[in-house]
Motif scaffolding. Structure first.
Motif, PDB file in Angstrom:
ATOM      1  N   TRP A 131       0.862  -1.190   0.000  1.00  0.00           N
ATOM      2  CA  TRP A 131       0.000   0.000   0.000  1.00  0.00           C
ATOM      3  C   TRP A 131       0.899   1.241   0.000  1.00  0.00           C
ATOM      4  O   TRP A 131       1.597   1.499   0.975  1.00  0.00           O
ATOM      5  CB  TRP A 131      -0.909  -0.008   1.224  1.00  0.00           C
ATOM      6  N   LEU A 452      -8.243  -1.720   2.237  1.00  0.00           N
ATOM      7  CA  LEU A 452      -7.508  -2.982   2.189  1.00  0.00           C
ATOM      8  C   LEU A 452      -8.393  -4.141   1.749  1.00  0.00           C
ATOM      9  O   LEU A 452      -7.935  -5.064   1.058  1.00  0.00           O
ATOM     10  CB  LEU A 452      -6.875  -3.275   3.549  1.00  0.00           C
ATOM     11  N   LEU A 455      -8.478  -3.806  -1.931  1.00  0.00           N
ATOM     12  CA  LEU A 455      -7.177  -4.116  -2.521  1.00  0.00           C
ATOM     13  C   LEU A 455      -6.946  -5.632  -2.585  1.00  0.00           C
ATOM     14  O   LEU A 455      -6.378  -6.138  -3.552  1.00  0.00           O
ATOM     15  CB  LEU A 455      -6.052  -3.429  -1.739  1.00  0.00           C
TER      16      LEU A 455
END
Length: 458
Positions: A131, A452, A455
């Motif tokens: 990230w 997240l 992702l």
């Protein structure tokens, strides 16, 4: 569970006592890392002079590894002070007049991103999730892909993203767009920023939006979304409640002497609209003489990037303007503007927010603006203050109970100040309650979790 690797220009390393950094973003990212285990990599903030930086300095804290690297002085001047903060920052804040292009600085920006990639790659395991944060590191994924990494890589932009006509004034806009297209997930603060990005892709045929939020460009399929960053709402509200007993907050309350307090808190930056705000406060007092000597405006403005000439010049301009207004409308027993040019600890700041009848947050352009959210979170539920907020801040999309203003409209902002100072208690409570409920539901931990989760999704 796969590890999380966070990469940012600066890294928030706990102190010797293991205390986390004060900011809500650092707290949330450290919590995400602690849950999954992982690495936080970035610049140490130090220069190695003219010599090649030493290898990464690795520090273990529980199951988090902090990986820091120095940069050469040339890199600091060209990558950080140069291209990142004298090209990308002004362009993304719509200030074409302040963007200063130089081939050396552009080359250094991409070179330092390549340097970061080469230092990061040996730490990456096949199933790690990466990230990357903010405008300093846009090309990082492209560099990692060239090295053969297939990991899921996400990027979050903390500042605004401009429309095509603004972005395309930058000579290397195609390389920047190609860099963004190398990520698997792009996160923006608002839907407006996401729409601007999509427009930039389509405008010159660099890519297509196959369906809402799903893009193809430069041979890569990726997603984009709006993930409005929050604060640690409940914790900050508790800070504010407890801060009433802090000696500095008690002294501030006594020094106001029963006057209404207006507060502004900003880094010293031309995007924050501080000079326009001072003009609006002067106009408010001039147009509402009954409030003369009954209102104090506290502007807290820590120094920012003082090594960049534009910021040093602004520091002088703001101080001179505050002095001029105090000289023009002040009296022997009343200093209208208190201007503080240093940082205040977050617990004390929370207490000062709580004292203020009006929070004045009027950036000319801002990705989100967490000061607005902190001001709301800090309020006394029984007697909350009023948020006066620029419509050009990302927070304006969420904080519906604020009084929205155009910071370029001095009279309009002055009128909003008068309305805020005189707003009845019931209306203040109603406006505050809606904003606070939103902030409690959409705090920084939820922002982190939402990004997240998306992702990780293939």
């Amino acid at each position: 569970m796969s590890r999380l690797i966070i990469v940012s220009n600066r890294v928030s390393v706990p102190d010797n006592q293991g205390a986390a950094a004060a900011g809500g973003l650092a707290v949330a990212l450290q919590a995400a890392l602690a849950e999954r285990g992982g690495v936080w990599m970035g610049w140490s903030g130090k220069s190695s002079g003219d010599i090649e930086p030493e290898p990464l300095v690795l520090t273990e804290d529980g199951n988090i590894t902090y990986a820091l690297t120095d940069l050469t002085q040339t890199d600091v001047e060209e990558y950080y002070q140069g291209f990142a903060n004298r090209v990308l920052w002004p362009i993304c804040h719509y200030r074409l007049d302040l963007a200063e292009y130089g081939r050396k600085e552009m080359a250094s920006y991409f070179r330092v991103n390549r340097f970061f990639a080469h230092r990061l790659a040996p730490l990456v395991e096949p199933d790690d999730i990466i990230w990357v944060h903010d405008y300093h590191l846009i090309p990082l994924a492209a560099e990692l892909r060239q090295m053969g990494l297939k990991n899921r890589i996400g990027f979050f932009l903390h500042i605004p993203w401009p429309p095509a006509d603004v972005l395309f004034t930058m000579p290397v806009h195609e390389e920047i767009m190609r860099g963004l297209s190398s990520y698997d997930l792009l996160g923006f603060q608002t839907k407006y920023d996401l729409e601007n990005f999509a427009g930039c892709l389509k405008r010159e045929g660099m890519g297509v939006e196959n369906s809402p939020g799903h893009f193809s460009a430069h041979g890569h399929n990726f997603r984009g979304g709006a993930y409005s960053i929050g604060i640690e709402t409940a914790a900050f509200a508790e800070f504010a409640r407890k801060a009433a007993a802090h000696s500095m907050v008690r002294k501030a309350r006594q020094s106001v002497e029963g006057r209404d307090l207006i507060i502004g808190v900003d880094r010293l930056d031309y995007s924050k609209g501080i000079t326009q705000r001072i003009d609006a406060f002067e106009r408010f007092i001039t147009n509402n003489p009954a409030h003369q000597r009954r209102v104090t405006y506290l502007q807290i403005t820590p120094k920012s990037r003082s090594e960049v000439p534009e910021y040093e010049a602004m520091q002088h301009a703001v101080a001179e303007q505050a002095g001029r207004v105090n000289g023009a409308i002040g009296t022997v027993d009343w200093v209208p503007i208190r201007y503080i040019n240093r940082s205040i600890s977050r617990p004390v700041l929370a207490g000062l927010y709580r004292l203020a009848k009006v929070g004045l947050v009027t950036p000319l352009r801002d990705g989100m603006n967490l000061v607005a959210k902190e001001y709301v979170a800090a309020q006394d539920p029984d007697d909350p203050g009023v948020l006066v907020l620029s419509r050009f801040a990302g927070a304006a999309r969420e904080l519906k109970g604020a009084l929205l203003v155009n910071p370029y409209d001095v009279d309009g902002t002055a009128n909003a100040l008068a309305r805020g100072i005189n707003m009845p208690l019931e209306e203040r409570r109603e406006r505050w309650r809606g904003m606070m409920d939103h902030l409690l539901e959409n705090d920084v931990s939820r922002w982190c979790e939402n990004f997240l989760t998306d992702l990780r999704a293939e």
